[in-house]
Design a protein around this motif. Structure first.
Motif, PDB file in Angstrom:
ATOM      1  N   GLU A  98       1.239   2.008  -3.549  1.00 54.43           N
ATOM      2  CA  GLU A  98      -0.006   2.567  -4.068  1.00 54.43           C
ATOM      3  C   GLU A  98      -0.147   4.017  -3.626  1.00 54.43           C
ATOM      4  N   ALA A  99       0.233   4.285  -2.370  1.00 52.11           N
ATOM      5  CA  ALA A  99       0.144   5.659  -1.870  1.00 52.11           C
ATOM      6  C   ALA A  99       1.049   6.568  -2.690  1.00 52.11           C
ATOM      7  N   ALA A 100       2.248   6.096  -3.008  1.00 54.90           N
ATOM      8  CA  ALA A 100       3.178   6.901  -3.796  1.00 54.90           C
ATOM      9  C   ALA A 100       2.604   7.170  -5.188  1.00 54.90           C
ATOM     10  N   ALA A 101       1.985   6.135  -5.780  1.00 55.95           N
ATOM     11  CA  ALA A 101       1.362   6.316  -7.092  1.00 55.95           C
ATOM     12  C   ALA A 101       0.216   7.317  -6.986  1.00 55.95           C
ATOM     13  N   ASP A 102      -0.555   7.178  -5.925  1.00 57.88           N
ATOM     14  CA  ASP A 102      -1.694   8.068  -5.696  1.00 57.88           C
ATOM     15  C   ASP A 102      -1.240   9.518  -5.572  1.00 57.88           C
ATOM     16  N   LEU A 103      -0.032   9.711  -5.016  1.00 58.66           N
ATOM     17  CA  LEU A 103       0.482  11.065  -4.816  1.00 58.66           C
ATOM     18  C   LEU A 103       1.254  11.568  -6.030  1.00 58.66           C
ATOM     19  N   GLY A 104       1.192  10.824  -7.137  1.00 64.62           N
ATOM     20  CA  GLY A 104       1.692  11.359  -8.391  1.00 64.62           C
ATOM     21  C   GLY A 104       2.990  10.768  -8.905  1.00 64.62           C
ATOM     22  N   ASP A 105       3.540   9.759  -8.238  1.00 66.26           N
ATOM     23  CA  ASP A 105       4.808   9.204  -8.706  1.00 66.26           C
ATOM     24  C   ASP A 105       4.599   8.074  -9.699  1.00 66.26           C
ATOM     25  N   GLY A 106       5.293   8.165 -10.839  1.00 69.90           N
ATOM     26  CA  GLY A 106       5.308   7.076 -11.805  1.00 69.90           C
ATOM     27  C   GLY A 106       6.195   5.950 -11.299  1.00 69.90           C
ATOM     28  N   PRO A 107       6.296   4.850 -12.077  1.00 63.04           N
ATOM     29  CA  PRO A 107       7.036   3.669 -11.613  1.00 63.04           C
ATOM     30  C   PRO A 107       8.492   3.965 -11.216  1.00 63.04           C
TER      31      PRO A 107
ATOM     32  N   ARG B 247      10.008   6.847 -10.238  1.00 66.17           N
ATOM     33  CA  ARG B 247      10.095   7.627  -8.994  1.00 66.17           C
ATOM     34  C   ARG B 247       9.703   6.786  -7.790  1.00 66.17           C
ATOM     35  N   ARG B 248       8.672   5.943  -7.967  1.00 65.65           N
ATOM     36  CA  ARG B 248       8.252   5.072  -6.862  1.00 65.65           C
ATOM     37  C   ARG B 248       9.412   4.196  -6.425  1.00 65.65           C
TER      38      ARG B 248
ATOM     39  N   SER C  33       0.838  -1.209   0.000  1.00 67.05           N
ATOM     40  CA  SER C  33       0.000   0.000   0.000  1.00 67.05           C
ATOM     41  C   SER C  33       0.875   1.262   0.000  1.00 67.05           C
ATOM     42  N   LEU C  34       2.137   1.150   0.438  1.00 67.58           N
ATOM     43  CA  LEU C  34       3.028   2.303   0.374  1.00 67.58           C
ATOM     44  C   LEU C  34       3.288   2.686  -1.081  1.00 67.58           C
TER      45      LEU C  34
END
Lengths: 369, 273
Positions: B172-181, B183-184, B169-170
């Motif tokens: 997913e949270a990063a993706a939700d906050l705008g990071d692409g693969p 950057r994640r 879920s971390l």
């Protein structure tokens, strides 16, 4: 709200995992600035629907539109939504300020401006001064606020909340409910809130969608769902309800007459039900719509004799269980303690009389299963 | 006294102190002159052969460590994130080569890297080279390849464990906050897998620096490492005090490099946030 004109428009959305259909063609419209709840027991598809709004799950059929844009080709990191996760998903290797400012990184803002925005956000969720704390030094309620601040700092068009209060103890949960509502009013962002707690949904929401088995049973305001449930399932899910089996006997003179289990023949206004004569039905009456007295009404109006089986004193009100005279049917009655020592006036040994007004009676169709 | 402390005392502290003591002695014919002196350390400092072998050892095992971690990270990552069933089976299969003897694997690499070995024969028959590649065997290259393969299991396991532990879920949270693969990966996955990277680093760097079997069998004259020299001191040369002094110097170097690496990774993790 007519189909297609919502800020969020969910059109015939379905989701299946292999042969398992998690969601069967759901359509609903959510207005701008609305506090909208998806309510249902676990496994009803509410979280799946939320994750499809966020983009973590693809839709198997149908479309999701947010603010006039179709979302199926938009990955989660480009959607105008942010999410508060059930376990909060606080980044453990970052402090509170870094967590809250996480999404600002890609905006290429000057450092001072970023810091100001983070401070402002921490203020909003009442965590001012906590910026340097490590994630593992926070209590449950504080983690929840960090997750909120982190999602809201990007000023999303829609905030998605996945049972955000589930992990908190009762007192904290009630306090956070008030804060969530205050926050939502003050910033005016559309909230889509997933919960299995009907009380929480009633407290917070402008409108609620009651879900069951991957389908939406009813969408309406809290009062709609409570006073005018569309089905027996919804009526049973929201609050406490007395159900009695019935059959429509005849429709005449603008009245519908029903034969009701244990109560006998009952008349309601014709517009209370569309069921034809002969159809099986249920009548439903909320516990607080009954009045209980220790003597039959003086004016001789309609009343049902019953015996008191159990009384629970709850402070502001008393909850009684009564058994209808000559029947096995039990009815829950909730009576406000408008005067002191009122419960003492009812005696477990003596008969009581049950009355209700005509508009308390809800007529429901037999559930199709 | 707790068993742990007892074990550390008998198994680590006592031998180390003995080694430290001996390193201040000198050789005297077939015995030892037990007068305490810095003579051995002076020789190590002044005679270039010691410095050269030491720096070559640190260089070779540094390359081995980096290469192993870089090669194993994608493997561990794949199993942790993209394999959903029978994960343990994948891990066991990956570590299968390490069930055979270390010596056997060295000889296998000899067959592969040799003058008429698998690689040279294939390249020759394909006509890509005119003469066998000589740098493959009896060279630092051979030592690096063999060591990197030999220690892969020690990188895969800690890397896998640290990657597997990361809460999905971390991401997913990063993706939700705008990071692409990408950057994640650099902001969430990599920093959170740093404990695994560090364990892999230490588990490989420390033992390979002192390794002497692989360089002895595959290194040739240019591939000898400090371990070979230490072995000689305790063996043919029969100069235990010198061997002890070399061991102490090696230990200090590894500790110093380890600390620098630890500090560096901390700083990098901070930057990523």
């Amino acid at each position: 709200m007519t189909p297609g004109d919502g800020f969020i428009s969910i059109r015939n959305v379905a989701k299946s995992y292999g042969a398992f259909r998690a969601i069967e063609s759901i359509s609903m419209e959510i207005g701008k600035g609305e506090f909208f709840s998806l309510l249902g027991a676990s496994g009803c598809g509410k979280t799946t629907l939320l994750r499809m709004l966020a983009g973590f799950e693809d839709v198997s059929g149908g479309e999701i539109w947010i603010d006039g844009q179709e979302m199926s080709a938009v990955p989660p990191f480009r959607r105008p939504v942010n999410m508060v996760f059930q376990n909060y998903a606080i980044f453990p290797h970052m402090n509170v300020a870094e967590n809250v400012g996480y999404g600002l990184r890609k905006l290429n803002l000057p450092k001072t401006q970023r810091r100001e925005m983070v401070e402002e956000m921490l203020d909003l969720v009442r965590l001012a001064g906590y910026g340097g704390r490590k994630a593992n030094e926070l209590s449950g309620g504080q983690r929840q606020r960090v997750a909120l601040a982190r999602a809201l700092i990007l000023k999303p068009k829609v905030l998605l909340l996945d049972e955000p209060l589930g992990a908190l103890d009762r007192q904290l949960r009630e306090q956070m409910q008030v804060e969530l509502r205050r926050l939502q009013r003050s910033i005016g962002i559309t909230f889509v809130f997933v919960t299995h707690d009907q009380e929480e949904a009633l407290t917070l929401s402008d409108r609620i969608a009651v879900m069951d088995g991957g389908a939406v049973l009813q969408v309406g305001s809290p009062a709609d769902l409570y006073e005018r449930p569309a089905s027996r399932k919804v009526a049973g899910f929201i609050g406490t309800m007395n159900f009695l089996r019935a059959r429509v006997a005849e429709r005449a003179n603008g009245r519908a007459h029903l034969d009701v289990e244990a109560l006998g023949r009952l008349a309601v206004p014709a517009e209370a039900t569309t069921l034809a004569a002969g159809s099986p039905a249920w009548i439903a009456i909320r516990p607080e719509r009954f009045a209980l007295s220790d003597a039959p009404p003086a004016d001789g109006s309609y009343a049902v004799e019953a015996s008191l089986e159990l009384t629970t004193y709850l402070g502001e009100r008393c909850r009684h269980v009564v058994r209808l005279a000559g029947h096995e049917t039990r009815i829950a009655v909730s009576a406000p303690n408008a005067r002191r020592h009122q419960p003492a006036s009812l005696d477990l040994e003596k008969p009581v009389w049950l009355t209700w007004s005509e508009d308390a009676v809800i007529v429901l169709e037999e559930d199709r299963t | 006294m707790s068993p742990t402390l007892l074990f550390l005392l008998v198994g680590v502290a006592v031998p180390f102190l003995a080694l430290l003591l001996i390193s201040f002695w000198t050789r005297d014919g077939f015995g030892f002159d037990t007068t305490l002196t810095f003579a051995n350390y002076e020789r190590i400092w002044t005679e270039p052969i010691f410095g050269a072998l030491l720096s070559r050892s640190l260089w070779i095992s540094g390359v081995v460590t980096v290469a192993t971690v870089l090669l194993c990270y994608p493997m561990a990552y794949y199993v942790a994130f993209h394999v959903h069933r029978h994960k343990m089976l994948w891990i066991i299969l990956m570590t299968l080569p390490f069930w055979t003897s270390y010596l056997l694997r060295i000889f296998a690499w000899k067959v592969i890297l040799g003058y008429e070995g698998v690689i040279n024969a294939s390249l020759l028959s394909l006509g890509w080279i005119a003469a066998p590649l000589e740098f493959l065997l009896y060279s630092p290259t051979a030592v690096i390849i063999t060591l990197a393969h030999a220690w892969a299991a020690f990188a895969i396991l800690p890397l896998y464990v640290s990657l597997e532990k990361i809460d999905r879920s971390l991401l997913e949270a990063a993706a939700d906050l705008g990071d692409g693969p990408a950057r994640r990966f650099f902001r969430i996955t990599l920093p959170l897998s740093m404990p695994g990277v560090l364990s892999a680093f230490f588990l490989i760097f420390i033992p390979t620096t002192g390794d002497y079997i692989t360089p002895a069998l595959l290194g040739g004259p240019d591939g000898a490492m400090i371990g070979n020299l230490i072995q000689l001191q305790f063996g043919a040369v029969n100069n235990w005090p010198m061997g002890a002094a070399l061991s102490i110097v090696l230990t200090l170097w590894i500790a110093a490099i380890g600390l620098v690496f630890l500090a560096l990774s901390r700083i990098l993790a901070q930057r990523a946030a």
